[in-house]
Design an enzyme around this catalytic site. Structure first.
Site, short mmCIF file in Angstrom:
data_model
loop_
_atom_site.label_atom_id
_atom_site.label_comp_id
_atom_site.label_asym_id
_atom_site.label_seq_id
_atom_site.Cartn_x
_atom_site.Cartn_y
_atom_site.Cartn_z
N ASP A 77 0.82 -1.22 0.00
CA ASP A 77 0.00 0.00 0.00
C ASP A 77 0.85 1.26 0.00
OD1 ASP A 77 -2.37 -1.51 0.09
OD2 ASP A 77 -2.26 -1.67 2.27
N HIS A 165 5.74 -11.80 8.10
CA HIS A 165 5.61 -11.39 6.70
C HIS A 165 6.97 -11.00 6.14
CE1 HIS A 165 5.81 -7.42 8.61
NE2 HIS A 165 6.05 -6.89 7.41
N HIS A 280 19.53 -14.26 -2.80
CA HIS A 280 20.22 -13.72 -3.96
C HIS A 280 20.48 -14.83 -4.98
CE1 HIS A 280 22.10 -9.99 -1.76
NE2 HIS A 280 20.82 -9.84 -2.05
N HIS A 298 21.77 -18.26 -3.06
CA HIS A 298 22.06 -18.38 -1.63
C HIS A 298 21.19 -17.45 -0.81
CE1 HIS A 298 24.64 -15.11 -3.10
NE2 HIS A 298 24.58 -14.61 -1.88
N VAL A 316 28.80 2.05 13.43
CA VAL A 316 28.98 3.50 13.56
C VAL A 316 30.47 3.82 13.51
CG1 VAL A 316 26.87 3.82 14.92
CG2 VAL A 316 29.00 3.30 16.08
N GLU A 319 33.27 1.91 11.49
CA GLU A 319 32.60 1.10 10.47
C GLU A 319 32.04 1.96 9.35
OE1 GLU A 319 32.05 -1.35 14.31
OE2 GLU A 319 32.10 0.75 13.73
#
Length: 348
Positions: A77, A165, A280, A298, A316, A319
């Site tokens: 939606d 879901h 993927h 995989h 953070v 990284e």
């Protein structure tokens, strides 16, 4: 002093992305004084008349969900991609480039009940989810160049609805993650004459250091180059390029392996373990007839939890600005998951 991977910092190469990750196992000894998340909410009603994903409930667009008894798929939606939209004009400026982005976004409910998740579903129910995933790939694949199936589980992963879901986003373009994986796998295949991930499967089966669980058709490993603490790959034992290539036996075994790894995740900290997961495979659409033997289908599970149900890994600082870093080694994470029961803690 001799090097020990479980004690000393080092870097590891991710051949799927062409990137390095810094591994700092000694940091697991430090006391934690950082953010602690709120305890994960476990109380979810089987049916909520106000939940727009439940059977017989009205969604924001006014449509009422059917009284579904298995999986249920509908158009999102609030889609991120639409099919009938104008395209941006071409640009000669190398610094300001825009491209067309068309697609279709769907939501897929796994089960009519809100109080179950994949590890708590039966083998037959998980198999129904897999069959529906493949059915959607067969519908969307011929039309779109990439079909991304993904599940964000838990509020910690930004999931706004507890009902089990996933989402399915089909796009006219190949997204960054898929594009990089395509390039790296293709280059490896050209150099070695074998699919990268099939060679990787052979070596993991030989070493047995990072395998979490397996069956006749699949194995789950914490990859050598894992970025997130308990990240795993779901890999086929025989070469498969796309989801739609799976045999009946492979589908059934995949249902089994999904239940095994998600049950172990929940058992790790006795909670409904949050994660993002997805699949993927070789690109679709106009690429369906391209040479794609370099691709291996995989699955990827990316959970954020590190030390407990309330302490997560934060990407953070270093990284974000320099390079990915992890504390726990892949081997240590695999051992912790491997030693857990395949019986869900709620059913033990």
């Amino acid at each position: 002093m001799s090097f020990q991977a479980s004690e000393h910092q080092h870097t590891r190469y991710n051949p799927l992305r062409g990137e390095w990750v810094l591994v700092s196992p000694h940091r697991m000894k430090r006391p934690w004084c950082g953010q602690i998340e709120k305890p994960l909410e476990e109380i979810v009603p089987a049916h909520d008349p106000k939940n727009p994903l439940c059977p017989n409930v009205s969604r924001p667009n006014g449509e009422i969900n059917p009284d579904y008894t298995s999986t249920y798929v509908f158009l999102n939606d609030f889609p991120a991609l639409l099919e009938d939209v104008p395209e941006p004009p071409p640009s000669d400026d190398p610094l300001f480039q825009a491209g067309a982005a068309k697609g279709c976004c769907k939501v897929m409910c796994f089960h009519p009940r809100s109080d179950v998740t994949l590890p708590l579903m039966t083998q037959a129910e998980v198999r129904a989810v897999i069959d529906r995933w493949i059915s959607e790939m067969e519908i969307l694949g011929p039309k779109f160049n990439w079909v991304q199936i993904f599940e964000n589980k838990g509020a910690m992963m930004g999931c706004s609805n507890p009902h089990p879901h996933c989402q399915i986003w089909a796009s006219s373009f190949i997204p960054n993650e898929a594009r990089v994986k395509d390039e790296k796998q293709k280059k490896y295949f050209e150099q070695h004459g074998r699919p990268m991930l099939m060679d990787y499967v052979d070596k993991e089966l030989e070493k047995k250091e990072r395998i979490v669980c397996s069956n006749a058709h699949w194995l789950v490993v914490v990859p050598y180059w894992a970025l997130w603490p308990y990240e795993t790959l779901v890999l086929p034992r025989s070469h498969v390029r796309r989801f739609t290539d799976l045999t009946d036996d492979q589908r059934e075994a995949l249902a089994d392996i999904i239940r095994k790894i998600t049950t172990r995740y929940d058992n790790l900290f006795s909670c409904s373990f949050p994660y993002s997961m997805g699949w993927h495979g070789a690109p679709t659409g106009e690429h369906l007839n391209d040479a794609s033997d370099h691709w291996t289908f995989h699955g990827v599970f990316v959970p954020p939890l590190l030390r407990s149900a309330t302490v997560k890994k934060h990407m953070v600082g270093y990284e974000l600005l320099a390079q990915a870093q992890r504390d726990l080694t892949a081997e240590q994470a695999a051992q912790k998951l491997r030693e857990l029961s395949e019986v869900h803690y709620k059913n033990a």
